[in-house]
Design a protein around this motif. Structure first.
Motif, PDB file in Angstrom:
ATOM      1  N   PRO A 154      14.641   1.779  -0.242  1.00  0.00           N
ATOM      2  CA  PRO A 154      14.393   3.136   0.274  1.00  0.00           C
ATOM      3  C   PRO A 154      15.630   4.025   0.294  1.00  0.00           C
ATOM      4  O   PRO A 154      15.503   5.242   0.467  1.00  0.00           O
ATOM      5  N   GLU A 159       9.966   7.732  -0.378  1.00  0.00           N
ATOM      6  CA  GLU A 159       8.599   7.210  -0.351  1.00  0.00           C
ATOM      7  C   GLU A 159       7.648   8.063  -1.172  1.00  0.00           C
ATOM      8  O   GLU A 159       6.765   7.554  -1.852  1.00  0.00           O
ATOM      9  N   TYR A 279       5.244  -2.157  -1.152  1.00  0.00           N
ATOM     10  CA  TYR A 279       3.990  -1.399  -1.116  1.00  0.00           C
ATOM     11  C   TYR A 279       3.111  -1.817  -2.283  1.00  0.00           C
ATOM     12  O   TYR A 279       3.585  -2.400  -3.266  1.00  0.00           O
TER      13      TYR A 279
END
Length: 360
Positions: A154, A159, A279
């Motif tokens: 990240p 995101e 994810y």
């Protein structure tokens, strides 16, 4: 005469003892309370898993403390455990109790008549009976839900910039050469997951869950192999699942195909930074999991049954999720998963990818 009655009495005692043992090995017809009592008398159980054995040994201490039953988690591979189970098939009493299997190995093992029925579990109907596209029947239940997807850093990608569609993935690879990684399918099945999604999105959807491969469809895969070869200077193929995450951790890569539970486990061990995230993109990545079975000639059948009951309880499933990053399983789990290819198709995928992409 006295000597005759002494021998007769001794023979009767031996026969009664043998009968008692034989009945103890057969759990059918016993109440759950009787099974639990027998499990405590047995006092031990061997649980054969092929991954994360040190962490698993720590996790099962709660079972040991709750029931006073010692759990042995031996070293071993999945193939080694299966081979041992088969080798002991004709023994009246083997050495294996509970055996973990990947869901896609269940049918082949169950067909050998070496697994016990689990229908006496008090919550049997509420447990997981469909995983990785496999109907598990009555000799195995799901206990470990895993999921493939993308792990990312990240600090190096926001995101809202994460690729969600297959077209997004293609764009990201094009605009960020050598920053997207996937493992060699021969060294890590997170690579298989990515390759299988490529086959669906480049070649077009197809039923890859059949038990017979179609040579015509395999010939058409050249379109997907060309997709990989055209991007060989932009994609990074790593040696394994662990290599992908190590190179992500070291900053070489920004996004990699990965297993959620594997990422979580390495973070818990302190092997990689906790900031890395996971994810599942909107185009879907395969999910699956592992099951527990019990050897038909298990030396500790009641303790085995009690262990399977304990680890499939909702509260234990939640603790597994917290400790290992797996998804809790129940009767509804697995029915909406994006599925891995069936074993024949997966073997063909690995063989032809190796030949048409890796070897070039």
């Amino acid at each position: 005469m006295r000597k005759f009655f002494t021998k007769l009495f001794s023979a009767t005692v031996v026969a009664f003892a043998f009968s008692t043992v034989a009945q103890a090995e057969d759990l059918s017809g016993k109440s759950w309370a009787d099974i639990e009592a027998q499990a405590k008398r047995e006092g031990k159980v061997t649980v054969s898993v092929w991954y994360l054995q040190p962490q698993f040994r720590g996790f099962v201490k709660e079972f040991e403390n709750k029931y006073g039953i010692k759990v042995k988690v031996p070293e071993g591979t999945q193939d080694g455990n299966i081979n041992k189970l088969i080798a002991e098939k004709n023994l009246e009493k083997g050495k294996m109790d509970v055996i973990a299997l990947n869901a896609d190995r269940v049918a082949n093992v169950a067909n050998r008549d070496i697994l016990a029925s689990l229908k006496q579990l008090p919550n049997f109907e509420k447990l997981n009976h469909f995983l990785q596209g496999v109907e598990l029947g009555e000799t195995s239940v799901g206990y470990w839900g895993n999921q493939t997807g993308f792990a990312y850093d990240p600090l190096r990608i926001k995101e809202n910039e994460l690729p969600q569609s297959w077209q997004d993935v293609e764009k990201y690879i094009r605009e960020n050469p050598k920053k997207f990684g996937y493992s060699d399918p021969n060294g890590g099945s997170s690579g298989n997951a990515f390759i299988q999604r490529a086959l669906v999105y480049v070649n077009g959807d197809y039923d890859y869950r059949t038990e017979k491969i179609d040579e015509g469809q395999i010939a058409a895969w050249k379109k997907t192999w060309a997709w990989f070869n055209e991007r060989k200077d932009a994609l990074i193929r790593t040696a394994s699942n662990a290599d992908s995450l190590t190179r992500l951790n070291d900053g070489e890569l920004i996004i990699v195909s990965a297993w959620q539970d594997h990422l979580f486990s390495l973070q818990k061990q302190g092997a990689i930074t906790e900031r890395l995230k996971f994810y599942v993109p909107e185009f879907g990545m395969p999910g699956g999991g592992n099951v527990l079975t019990i050897a038909k000639n298990a030396p500790n059948p009641a303790a085995s049954m009690l262990f399977v009951h304990w680890i499939t309880l909702p509260e234990t499933q939640q603790k597994l999720s917290q400790e290992f990053g797996v998804r809790p399983l129940d009767s509804e789990s697995g029915k909406k998963d994006t599925l891995f290819f069936s074993t024949p198709w997966r073997k063909a995928e690995m063989e032809y990818f190796t030949k048409e992409v890796i070897s070039r």
